[in-house]
Design an enzyme around this catalytic site. Structure first.
Site, mmCIF file in Angstrom:
data_model
loop_
_atom_site.group_PDB
_atom_site.id
_atom_site.type_symbol
_atom_site.label_atom_id
_atom_site.label_comp_id
_atom_site.label_asym_id
_atom_site.label_seq_id
_atom_site.Cartn_x
_atom_site.Cartn_y
_atom_site.Cartn_z
ATOM 1 N N ARG A 262 54.337 25.632 75.376
ATOM 2 C CA ARG A 262 55.897 25.425 75.822
ATOM 3 C C ARG A 262 56.015 24.182 76.706
ATOM 4 N NH1 ARG A 262 56.139 29.099 73.146
ATOM 5 N NH2 ARG A 262 57.017 31.128 73.390
ATOM 6 N N ALA B 174 76.096 31.057 85.512
ATOM 7 C CA ALA B 174 76.185 32.641 85.637
ATOM 8 C C ALA B 174 75.814 33.081 84.217
ATOM 9 C CB ALA B 174 77.221 32.959 86.267
ATOM 10 N N ALA B 175 74.617 34.056 84.334
ATOM 11 C CA ALA B 175 74.188 34.887 83.114
ATOM 12 C C ALA B 175 73.203 35.705 83.251
ATOM 13 C CB ALA B 175 73.853 33.570 81.778
ATOM 14 N N GLY C 206 58.472 38.766 70.354
ATOM 15 C CA GLY C 206 59.410 37.654 70.060
ATOM 16 C C GLY C 206 59.065 36.216 70.540
ATOM 17 N N LYS D 201 73.976 33.200 73.835
ATOM 18 C CA LYS D 201 74.182 31.783 74.389
ATOM 19 C C LYS D 201 74.718 31.022 73.298
ATOM 20 C CE LYS D 201 72.677 31.602 78.723
ATOM 21 N NZ LYS D 201 73.321 30.891 80.018
ATOM 22 N N GLY E 15 70.929 36.705 91.843
ATOM 23 C CA GLY E 15 71.125 35.807 92.844
ATOM 24 C C GLY E 15 71.053 36.030 94.268
ATOM 25 N N TYR F 271 69.630 37.715 73.753
ATOM 26 C CA TYR F 271 69.952 36.544 74.849
ATOM 27 C C TYR F 271 70.372 35.262 74.299
ATOM 28 C CZ TYR F 271 68.790 32.892 77.835
ATOM 29 O OH TYR F 271 68.897 31.846 78.989
ATOM 30 N N ARG G 102 53.413 39.030 73.252
ATOM 31 C CA ARG G 102 54.672 39.597 73.734
ATOM 32 C C ARG G 102 55.585 39.421 72.592
ATOM 33 N NH1 ARG G 102 57.274 37.036 79.309
ATOM 34 N NH2 ARG G 102 57.711 35.183 77.609
ATOM 35 N N TYR H 153 68.449 30.613 90.750
ATOM 36 C CA TYR H 153 67.260 29.804 90.868
ATOM 37 C C TYR H 153 67.774 28.437 90.684
ATOM 38 C CZ TYR H 153 63.059 27.358 89.062
ATOM 39 O OH TYR H 153 62.203 26.492 88.853
#
Ligand code: UFG
Length: 322
Positions: free
Chosen positions: A217, A72-73, A279, A143, A36, A139, A277, A11
């Site tokens: 957010r 890429a991840a 976390g 990072k 992707g 995640y 949700r 994306y």
């Protein structure tokens, strides 16, 4: 410049690649298409299908590369909690393989897609780059580990590195938009209801300490976000690693986002409220003051534009700038 874009079939990667091509850069996309789509690689870019471990070095060894934009991840927070080893292996291990390939081939410039998830539950907002980094899921941990590796790599090997810490990316640009499976993000899930693909949207938690009880957010348009990568490429300084937040600096609650989607689509968008949700921090808002001051970056598109462009993309249109 001649650039390698890892994750350029995803994306954000497809939009970054499109903007790099528009700016006249020669671009090679490396993507394993685990998430992707090969058809999302913009025409004009050369596409190499493969993993970082297998293909980064052979591609860079062709020579002439001025830099790497590394997107890429693995990026699903929930999946990372279930499979932390996968996230450390792919996100950290894959990046270390890329950095080694860069070192061996003499490529000394990298722009990395980091994340707001490196901060975890913030002590206060807006979040500045010097705030504590205490990620609450693998995640974000993976990072953050890459950010740390980049600092050391820049110091040891003279690489110029920039990490961009994305907040909530939304919208579409010139036919490139969000097509995740499964889709976990709020805006495409809300728009799926307007499109008739789902009956209602679930609101995860209404008892947060926010004005309307739902999470807040900081949403940023993917075209504004992509533009920051071009500025960052120009700002890579040998031997140093710079970190910048990328957000609009203003927060919207889940209910406010749904309201904007109702206005843009003209659909009532029924809501079902549910539990929190796991976390999810209550409020995540960026201070983008550093990137504004140092790179002259400024968000140009608001939440309404993000929803309008995401809706056009989902309805078969092209999104902003078409
Ligand atoms: N939400 C809902 N219903 C949905 C989907 C989301 O209520 O169907 C809520 C979430 O609980 C959250 C907000 O909408 O409060 C935004 O959720 P997203 O999943 O769209 O985005 P996140 O804030 O969870 O995730 C984003 C990035 C991640 C990154 C994270 C950092 O997408 O990659 O910010 O915290 F890790």
């Amino acid at each position: 410049m001649r650039l390698l874009v890892t994750g350029g079939a995803g994306y954000i990667g497809s939009v970054v690649t499109a903007q790099l091509l528009d700016a006249g850069h020669e671009t090679v996309v490396l993507d394993d298409c685990s998430k992707g789509h090969s058809e999302s690689v913009p025409p004009g870019a050369r596409f190499v299908r493969g993993t970082l471990r297998e293909m980064a070095e052979p591609v860079l060894a062709e020579g002439g590369f001025d830099g790497v934009v590394h997107l890429a991840a693995k990026s699903l927070v929930g999946e990372s909690v279930q499979r932390p080893g996968l996230y450390f292996s792919e996100n950290l291990g894959g990046t270390l393989a890329l950095l080694e390939a860069m070192r061996r081939t003499g490529v000394a410039r990298i722009v990395f897609s980091s994340t707001a998830a490196t901060y975890g539950e913030p002590a206060g907002v807006p979040i500045v780059e010097t705030d504590p980094t205490l990620p609450t899921n693998p995640y974000g941990m993976s990072k953050l580990a890459v950010d740390t590796a980049l600092t050391e790599h820049a110091r040891l090997h003279g690489v110029g590195a920039v990490s961009l810490r994305y907040f909530n990316v939304a919208g579409a640009h010139r036919g490139y938009g969000e097509r995740h499976d499964p889709e976990t993000h709020l805006i495409p899930n809300v728009l799926a209801v307007a499109a008739g693909a789902k009956e209602s949207v679930s609101v995860f938690g209404t008892d947060y300490p926010t004005p309307d009880g739902t999470c807040v957010r900081d949403y940023i348009h993917v075209a504004d976000l992509a533009g920051a990568h071009l500025l960052a490429l120009g700002a890579c300084t040998p031997g140093s690693h710079a970190i910048y937040n990328l957000g609009n600096g203003s927060g919207y609650s889940v209910r406010e986002v749904i309201e904007v989607c109702r206005r843009v689509t003209g659909h009532p968008i029924p809501v079902v409220t549910g539990p929190r949700r796991a976390g999810d921090p209550a409020v995540l808002v960026a201070s983008a003051a550093k990137i504004q001051a140092e790179l002259g970056w400024k968000a140009e598109r608001d939440l309404s534009a993000m929803v309008t462009d995401a809706w056009a993309f989902m309805s078969g249109g092209a999104g902003a700038g078409a």
